[in-house]
Scaffold this motif. Structure first.
Motif, short mmCIF file in Angstrom:
data_model
loop_
_atom_site.label_atom_id
_atom_site.label_comp_id
_atom_site.label_asym_id
_atom_site.label_seq_id
_atom_site.Cartn_x
_atom_site.Cartn_y
_atom_site.Cartn_z
N SER A 14 0.84 -1.19 0.00
CA SER A 14 0.00 0.00 0.00
C SER A 14 0.88 1.25 0.00
CB SER A 14 -0.91 0.01 1.22
OG SER A 14 -0.16 0.20 2.39
N PHE A 15 0.27 2.40 -0.23
CA PHE A 15 1.04 3.65 -0.25
C PHE A 15 1.64 3.94 1.12
CE2 PHE A 15 1.26 8.29 0.24
CZ PHE A 15 2.21 8.54 -0.75
N ILE A 16 0.88 3.70 2.17
CA ILE A 16 1.40 3.94 3.53
C ILE A 16 2.55 2.97 3.82
CG2 ILE A 16 0.80 3.86 5.98
CD1 ILE A 16 -1.23 5.73 5.17
N GLY A 17 2.42 1.74 3.39
CA GLY A 17 3.51 0.78 3.56
C GLY A 17 4.75 1.20 2.80
N LEU A 18 4.57 1.73 1.60
CA LEU A 18 5.69 2.21 0.80
C LEU A 18 6.37 3.40 1.47
CD1 LEU A 18 7.33 2.07 -1.83
CD2 LEU A 18 5.67 3.67 -2.81
N VAL A 19 5.59 4.35 2.00
CA VAL A 19 6.15 5.51 2.70
C VAL A 19 6.93 5.05 3.92
CG1 VAL A 19 5.55 7.55 4.05
CG2 VAL A 19 4.45 7.15 1.84
N PHE A 20 6.39 4.10 4.68
CA PHE A 20 7.07 3.57 5.86
C PHE A 20 8.39 2.89 5.46
CE2 PHE A 20 7.85 0.12 8.91
CZ PHE A 20 8.02 0.88 10.06
N LEU A 21 8.35 2.10 4.40
CA LEU A 21 9.55 1.40 3.94
C LEU A 21 10.62 2.40 3.50
CD1 LEU A 21 10.90 -1.32 3.29
CD2 LEU A 21 9.90 -1.14 1.01
N VAL A 22 10.23 3.44 2.78
CA VAL A 22 11.18 4.45 2.34
C VAL A 22 11.77 5.20 3.54
CG1 VAL A 22 11.38 6.65 1.11
CG2 VAL A 22 10.22 4.72 0.03
N ALA A 23 10.94 5.51 4.54
CA ALA A 23 11.43 6.20 5.74
C ALA A 23 12.46 5.35 6.48
CB ALA A 23 10.27 6.56 6.65
N VAL A 24 12.19 4.07 6.59
CA VAL A 24 13.13 3.16 7.27
C VAL A 24 14.44 3.08 6.47
CG1 VAL A 24 13.54 0.75 7.90
CG2 VAL A 24 11.38 1.83 8.50
N LEU A 25 14.35 2.96 5.16
CA LEU A 25 15.56 2.89 4.33
C LEU A 25 16.38 4.17 4.41
CD1 LEU A 25 14.28 1.02 1.15
CD2 LEU A 25 15.84 0.17 2.90
N VAL A 26 15.72 5.32 4.42
CA VAL A 26 16.43 6.60 4.55
C VAL A 26 17.14 6.68 5.89
CG1 VAL A 26 16.08 9.09 4.80
CG2 VAL A 26 15.03 7.87 2.89
N VAL A 28 18.18 4.13 7.77
CA VAL A 28 19.29 3.18 7.78
C VAL A 28 20.47 3.71 6.97
CG1 VAL A 28 20.00 0.88 6.95
CG2 VAL A 28 17.89 1.15 8.24
N VAL A 29 20.21 4.27 5.81
CA VAL A 29 21.28 4.83 4.98
C VAL A 29 21.92 6.04 5.67
CG1 VAL A 29 21.76 6.02 2.80
CG2 VAL A 29 20.42 3.93 2.81
N GLY A 30 21.10 6.88 6.30
CA GLY A 30 21.64 8.06 6.99
C GLY A 30 22.54 7.68 8.15
N ILE A 31 22.08 6.76 8.97
CA ILE A 31 22.90 6.32 10.11
C ILE A 31 24.13 5.55 9.63
CG2 ILE A 31 22.93 4.81 12.13
CD1 ILE A 31 19.99 5.60 12.58
N GLY A 32 23.95 4.73 8.61
CA GLY A 32 25.08 3.97 8.07
C GLY A 32 26.15 4.86 7.48
N SER A 33 25.72 5.91 6.78
CA SER A 33 26.71 6.80 6.17
C SER A 33 27.48 7.59 7.22
CB SER A 33 26.04 7.76 5.19
OG SER A 33 25.19 8.66 5.87
N GLN A 34 26.88 7.84 8.37
CA GLN A 34 27.60 8.53 9.44
C GLN A 34 28.44 7.55 10.27
OE1 GLN A 34 25.12 10.99 11.88
NE2 GLN A 34 24.19 12.00 10.13
N SER A 35 28.03 6.29 10.30
CA SER A 35 28.74 5.29 11.11
C SER A 35 29.95 4.71 10.39
CB SER A 35 27.79 4.14 11.47
OG SER A 35 26.74 4.60 12.27
N LEU A 36 29.94 4.67 9.10
CA LEU A 36 31.04 4.07 8.35
C LEU A 36 32.39 4.72 8.66
CD1 LEU A 36 31.84 1.92 6.29
CD2 LEU A 36 31.42 3.61 4.51
N PRO A 37 32.51 6.04 8.66
CA PRO A 37 33.82 6.64 9.01
C PRO A 37 34.27 6.31 10.43
CG PRO A 37 32.41 8.29 7.98
CD PRO A 37 31.57 7.07 8.22
N VAL A 38 33.32 6.16 11.35
CA VAL A 38 33.66 5.82 12.73
C VAL A 38 34.29 4.43 12.78
CG1 VAL A 38 32.70 5.39 15.03
CG2 VAL A 38 31.88 7.32 13.67
N PHE A 39 33.71 3.47 12.06
CA PHE A 39 34.25 2.11 12.06
C PHE A 39 35.57 2.03 11.29
CE2 PHE A 39 29.84 1.05 13.11
CZ PHE A 39 30.07 0.27 14.24
N LEU A 40 35.70 2.81 10.22
CA LEU A 40 36.97 2.84 9.49
C LEU A 40 38.08 3.40 10.35
CD1 LEU A 40 35.80 3.92 5.93
CD2 LEU A 40 36.48 1.65 6.71
N GLU A 41 37.77 4.43 11.15
CA GLU A 41 38.77 4.99 12.05
C GLU A 41 39.16 3.98 13.12
OE1 GLU A 41 39.60 9.06 14.52
OE2 GLU A 41 37.60 8.19 14.66
#
Length: 116
Positions: A14-26, A28-41
């Motif tokens: 459904s549209f609401i399910g799609l919006v929820f899925l996109v919010a979760v993916l955003v 995860v990507v946002g936290i992951g992109s900030q966490s990657l340099p921390v783990f590389l360091e």
């Protein structure tokens, strides 16, 4: 009656399910992109600590070696003066502890605690 039967057989997102899925993916990507340099360091700090332990035989030599590697690898979370240098069976063992915070939103932070 036929329209009710066809609705029950419909499958998909459904549209609401799609919006929820996109919010979760955003998120995860946002936290992951900030966490990657921390783990590389952290990985660079572990590598520098192991190299310093292999090269140095005294506490001062180990710390100086770590500081040289930290300058090259841009390690800012831990310095040579914060290392725990010990000897176990004539082998130099180097350890450290530190934490890094990532600001998420408002008063929310994600805290990583590293220990080697």
């Amino acid at each position: 009656m036929n329209s009710i039967a066809s609705r029950s057989r419909q499958k998909g997102l459904s549209f609401i399910g799609l919006v929820f899925l996109v919010a979760v993916l955003v998120a995860v990507v946002g936290i992951g992109s900030q966490s990657l340099p921390v783990f590389l360091e952290y990985q660079a700090a572990v590598k520098a600590a192991n190299k310093a332990a292999a090269e140095g035989s005294t506490v001062a030599e180990v710390r100086a070696s770590f500081d040289r590697a930290a300058a090259i690898d841009d390690i800012k979370s831990v310095s040579g003066s914060e290392l725990h240098v010990t000897k176990v069976n004539d082998k130099v063992v180097v350890g450290f502890e530190y934490s890094r915070e990532i600001h998420l939103a408002g008063p929310a932070y994600l805290v990583y605690r590293f220990k080697k």
